[in-house]
Design a protein around this motif. Structure first.
Motif, short mmCIF file in Angstrom:
data_model
loop_
_atom_site.label_atom_id
_atom_site.label_comp_id
_atom_site.label_asym_id
_atom_site.label_seq_id
_atom_site.Cartn_x
_atom_site.Cartn_y
_atom_site.Cartn_z
N ALA A 91 -101.70 66.56 -1.07
CA ALA A 91 -100.49 67.23 -1.52
C ALA A 91 -100.13 68.38 -0.58
O ALA A 91 -98.96 68.56 -0.22
CB ALA A 91 -100.67 67.75 -2.94
N ILE A 92 -101.13 69.13 -0.16
CA ILE A 92 -100.88 70.25 0.76
C ILE A 92 -100.43 69.72 2.11
O ILE A 92 -99.54 70.28 2.77
CB ILE A 92 -102.15 71.12 0.88
CG1 ILE A 92 -102.43 71.81 -0.46
CG2 ILE A 92 -101.98 72.15 1.99
CD1 ILE A 92 -103.73 72.56 -0.49
N ARG A 93 -101.03 68.61 2.55
CA ARG A 93 -100.64 68.00 3.82
C ARG A 93 -99.18 67.53 3.77
O ARG A 93 -98.44 67.66 4.74
CB ARG A 93 -101.57 66.84 4.16
CG ARG A 93 -101.42 66.32 5.58
CD ARG A 93 -102.44 65.24 5.88
NE ARG A 93 -103.81 65.74 5.75
CZ ARG A 93 -104.63 65.39 4.76
NH1 ARG A 93 -104.23 64.53 3.83
NH2 ARG A 93 -105.84 65.88 4.71
N PHE A 94 -98.79 67.01 2.63
CA PHE A 94 -97.39 66.59 2.46
C PHE A 94 -96.46 67.80 2.56
O PHE A 94 -95.37 67.72 3.16
CB PHE A 94 -97.23 65.90 1.11
CG PHE A 94 -95.80 65.64 0.73
CD1 PHE A 94 -95.09 64.61 1.30
CD2 PHE A 94 -95.15 66.44 -0.22
CE1 PHE A 94 -93.77 64.37 0.95
CE2 PHE A 94 -93.84 66.21 -0.57
CZ PHE A 94 -93.14 65.17 0.01
N MET A 95 -96.86 68.92 1.99
CA MET A 95 -96.04 70.13 2.07
C MET A 95 -95.93 70.62 3.51
O MET A 95 -94.88 71.13 3.94
CB MET A 95 -96.63 71.23 1.18
CG MET A 95 -96.54 70.93 -0.31
SD MET A 95 -94.83 70.83 -0.86
CE MET A 95 -95.05 70.51 -2.61
N GLU A 96 -96.98 70.50 4.28
CA GLU A 96 -96.96 70.94 5.68
C GLU A 96 -96.03 70.08 6.53
O GLU A 96 -95.55 70.53 7.57
CB GLU A 96 -98.37 70.90 6.26
CG GLU A 96 -99.32 71.93 5.64
CD GLU A 96 -100.74 71.77 6.13
OE1 GLU A 96 -101.53 72.72 5.97
OE2 GLU A 96 -101.06 70.68 6.67
N GLU A 97 -95.79 68.85 6.11
CA GLU A 97 -94.93 67.95 6.86
C GLU A 97 -93.44 68.18 6.57
O GLU A 97 -92.59 67.59 7.26
CB GLU A 97 -95.27 66.50 6.52
CG GLU A 97 -96.67 66.09 6.97
CD GLU A 97 -97.05 64.71 6.45
OE1 GLU A 97 -96.25 64.16 5.64
OE2 GLU A 97 -98.12 64.20 6.83
N GLN A 98 -93.12 68.99 5.60
CA GLN A 98 -91.72 69.23 5.26
C GLN A 98 -91.05 70.13 6.31
O GLN A 98 -91.71 70.90 7.00
CB GLN A 98 -91.62 69.88 3.88
CG GLN A 98 -92.19 69.03 2.76
CD GLN A 98 -91.60 67.64 2.73
OE1 GLN A 98 -90.38 67.48 2.68
NE2 GLN A 98 -92.47 66.63 2.78
N PRO A 99 -89.72 70.03 6.44
CA PRO A 99 -89.00 70.88 7.42
C PRO A 99 -89.17 72.36 7.09
O PRO A 99 -89.47 72.75 5.96
CB PRO A 99 -87.54 70.43 7.25
CG PRO A 99 -87.60 69.09 6.61
CD PRO A 99 -88.83 69.09 5.75
#
Length: 257
Positions: A91-99
């Motif tokens: 979930a944190i990795r997904f957040m890091e991939e956001q613009p």
């Protein structure tokens, strides 16, 4: 014979009045400002100021509109994906991939970094002064404040344009009428054809000020309403994040226990 002379004079007067009224347009004003810029220095300053205000207003209206459309399209997806991802690291990795412009992911990352920093420094003076809940709460408050400030970008410009543009236009009108009266007094001609043109041209400045101000005021109210809704979503998401990073349980898991 007398009637014919009177009719001819009336026709001539009517024609001069019609010609005077035809000179009250913006095109005629701009032509006179170009041909005689010295007499219209204040009018030029007012016109350029209103043009600059209009350009800034349009820029921030378009920018904020695009920003809010993107935010509305991604916020629910980002929040739901974060809570539906089984693994917290994923979930944190997904957040890091956001613009970088996506605010909800940045708030979540602030909370995650605060929790990780607190965990790494267990036993230190920092942990003794602030427990995990307080440390995460402080990070979330800073994140929400930062993202809320970014949402308000350009609103000050819109508010300033909406409140001052009518007065800038009114300044041009007052100064234009003042100059017109001086020229009329110097020429000694106070007929309608001498008065209508200059006064009508001066009133155009007030109309321009209103045309610039009205869209800015409407846009300011519209974006303020949208930002209020988004700030409420920030607060709700931040409270859920605080519960998660302070207790280690996701939303709803605490109630199931």
């Amino acid at each position: 014979m007398l009637q014919e002379t009177t009719a001819a004079a009336a026709a001539q007067t009517g024609g001069s009045n019609a010609a005077a009224l035809s000179q009250m347009g913006f095109g005629n004003l701009l032509q006179e400002m170009v041909s005689n810029p010295g007499h219209f220095a204040v009018s030029w300053a007012v016109l350029l100021t209103l043009t600059l205000m209009s350009v800034l207003s349009i820029y921030w209206i378009v920018t904020n509109f695009i920003k809010n459309v993107r935010l509305k399209g991604t916020s629910d997806r980002v929040i739901s994906t974060f809570w539906e991802t089984p693994n917290a690291q994923d979930a944190i990795r997904f957040m890091e991939e956001q613009p970088r412009s996506e605010p909800f992911s940045k708030i979540a990352l602030d909370a995650a970094q605060a929790a990780a920093h607190h965990q790494r420094h267990e036993g230190s003076r920092l942990v003794e002064s602030l427990n995990r809940s307080e440390f995460v709460d402080r990070a979330l408050r800073q994140g929400v404040t930062r993202e809320s400030s970014r949402l308000e970008a350009g609103l000050t410009v819109l508010a300033t344009v909406g409140s001052t543009a009518p007065f800038v236009g009114l300044l041009g009108t007052v100064w234009g009428i003042y100059g017109a009266l001086i020229r009329i007094g110097a020429s000694g001609n106070a007929s309608i054809d001498a008065v209508a043109g200059p006064v009508g041209e001066a009133l155009i400045m007030t109309a321009l000020g209103l045309f610039v101000a009205i869209p800015a005021v409407l846009a300011y109210n519209f974006f303020t309403r949208l930002n209020r809704v988004t700030n409420n979503k920030f607060d709700t998401f931040a409270h859920d994040l605080h519960d998660f990073f302070a207790t280690g349980s996701r939303v709803g898991e605490i109630l199931k226990r």
